[in-house]
Design an enzyme around this catalytic site. Structure first.
Site, PDB file in Angstrom:
ATOM      1  CG  ASN A  34      -1.944   0.907   1.259  1.00  0.00           C
ATOM      2  OD1 ASN A  34      -2.033   2.017   0.614  1.00  0.00           O
ATOM      3  ND2 ASN A  34      -3.359   0.297   1.525  1.00  0.00           N
ATOM      4  CG  HIS A 109      -9.236  -1.633  -3.319  1.00  0.00           C
ATOM      5  ND1 HIS A 109     -10.088  -0.602  -4.331  1.00  0.00           N
ATOM      6  CD2 HIS A 109      -9.174  -1.106  -1.943  1.00  0.00           C
ATOM      7  CE1 HIS A 109     -10.378   0.323  -3.433  1.00  0.00           C
ATOM      8  NE2 HIS A 109      -9.864   0.290  -2.166  1.00  0.00           N
ATOM      9  CG  HIS A 111      -8.652  -2.059   2.268  1.00  0.00           C
ATOM     10  ND1 HIS A 111      -7.963  -0.963   2.362  1.00  0.00           N
ATOM     11  CD2 HIS A 111      -9.648  -1.665   1.573  1.00  0.00           C
ATOM     12  CE1 HIS A 111      -8.306   0.223   1.962  1.00  0.00           C
ATOM     13  NE2 HIS A 111      -9.512  -0.321   1.328  1.00  0.00           N
TER      14      HIS A 111
HETATM   15  W1  AMW Z   1     -10.290   2.442  -0.673  1.00  0.00           W
HETATM   16  O1  AMW Z   1     -10.529   4.032   0.413  1.00  0.00           O
HETATM   17  O2  AMW Z   1     -10.590   3.040  -2.317  1.00  0.00           O
HETATM   18  O3  AMW Z   1     -11.314   1.119   0.112  1.00  0.00           O
HETATM   19  O4  AMW Z   1      -8.863   2.442  -0.526  1.00  0.00           O
HETATM   20  C1  AMW Z   1      -7.989   2.840  -1.302  1.00  0.00           C
HETATM   21  C2  AMW Z   1      -6.367   2.149  -0.709  1.00  0.00           C
HETATM   22  O5  AMW Z   1      -5.626   2.378  -2.124  1.00  0.00           O
HETATM   23  C3  AMW Z   1      -5.716   2.992   0.132  1.00  0.00           C
HETATM   24  O6  AMW Z   1      -5.331   2.261   1.244  1.00  0.00           O
HETATM   25  C4  AMW Z   1      -4.773   3.603  -0.423  1.00  0.00           C
HETATM   26  O7  AMW Z   1      -3.771   3.986   0.552  1.00  0.00           O
HETATM   27  C5  AMW Z   1      -4.482   2.656  -1.417  1.00  0.00           C
HETATM   28  N1  AMW Z   1      -3.612   3.325  -2.547  1.00  0.00           N
HETATM   29  C6  AMW Z   1      -3.947   4.521  -3.437  1.00  0.00           C
HETATM   30  N2  AMW Z   1      -3.016   4.723  -4.285  1.00  0.00           N
HETATM   31  C7  AMW Z   1      -2.409   3.463  -4.223  1.00  0.00           C
HETATM   32  C8  AMW Z   1      -0.958   3.237  -5.112  1.00  0.00           C
HETATM   33  N3  AMW Z   1      -0.643   4.040  -6.321  1.00  0.00           N
HETATM   34  N4  AMW Z   1      -0.554   1.952  -4.802  1.00  0.00           N
HETATM   35  C9  AMW Z   1      -0.803   1.736  -3.985  1.00  0.00           C
HETATM   36  N5  AMW Z   1      -2.085   1.734  -2.976  1.00  0.00           N
HETATM   37  C10 AMW Z   1      -2.529   2.859  -2.989  1.00  0.00           C
END
Ligand code: AMW
Length: 167
Positions: A34, A109, A111
């Site tokens: 992440n 995605h 988590h």
């Molecule tokens: W979500 O609020 O859409 O359920 O979660 C989005 C997740 O994607 C967050 O944990 C954020 O930190 C992560 N994230 C955003 N951009 C990237 C990236 N370029 N690479 C990895 N993780 C990312």
């Protein structure tokens, strides 16, 4: 969709994910470290990875049966390996499916966060930590968006460690 050998990058909504961040993939899904794990905002060390379909799909309902099955099989495998690796005893698997559910990146995605006894005083606080909208915490720590981003070097190092678990 190209195979992992030839992938230049993985799509994550509008973002391009560098293969150095990706530590496990199948022909339909991939697992990445992440950019801003929830641990950046928390005193405890939290591992926080994401499992995504390779195809850019916004909502869970829009995945094919094969993609859905592969996503969860991948999440199960990744969760299991990380739980043992970190000697944790439980796992949080969360999907924020759509913007009103807190989804900030319009690409499905899962988590995955290994959990241990006492990691949060109130167990469900994990969901505030996952949520990109935890403005309160951010304000308290005076962190702006840029400072929360990890370097590619840091992410690649974490991914290198996990890759060994799947070889
Ligand atoms: W979500 O609020 O859409 O359920 O979660 C989005 C997740 O994607 C967050 O944990 C954020 O930190 C992560 N994230 C955003 N951009 C990237 C990236 N370029 N690479 C990895 N993780 C990312």
């Amino acid at each position: 969709m190209s195979t992992s050998m030839t992938t230049e990058y993985y799509q994550f909504g509008p973002h391009k994910i560098d293969p150095k961040q990706v530590f496990y993939s199948t022909n339909l899904s991939y697992a990445t470290v992440n950019l801003r794990p929830c641990s950046i905002l928390l005193p405890l060390h939290f591992v926080h990875v994401l499992v995504c379909p390779r195809r850019e799909v916004k909502r869970l309902i829009d995945l094919s049966a094969d993609e859905t099955s592969d996503l969860w099989l991948t999440a199960k495998k990744v969760g299991g390996q990380l739980e043992s690796f970190y000697m944790a005893t439980s796992l949080t698997f969360t999907i924020q499916d759509g913007p009103r559910a807190g989804q900030s990146v319009p690409h499905v995605h899962v988590h995955i966060i290994p959990r241990k006894e006492g990691d949060f005083e109130k167990n469900d606080e994990i969901y505030d930590a996952i949520d990109e909208r935890e403005k309160e915490l951010k304000r308290k720590l005076d962190l702006d968006e840029e400072r929360r981003d990890r370097s590619m070097e840091e992410m690649a190092q974490e991914a290198d460690g996990y890759r060994l678990l799947f070889s």
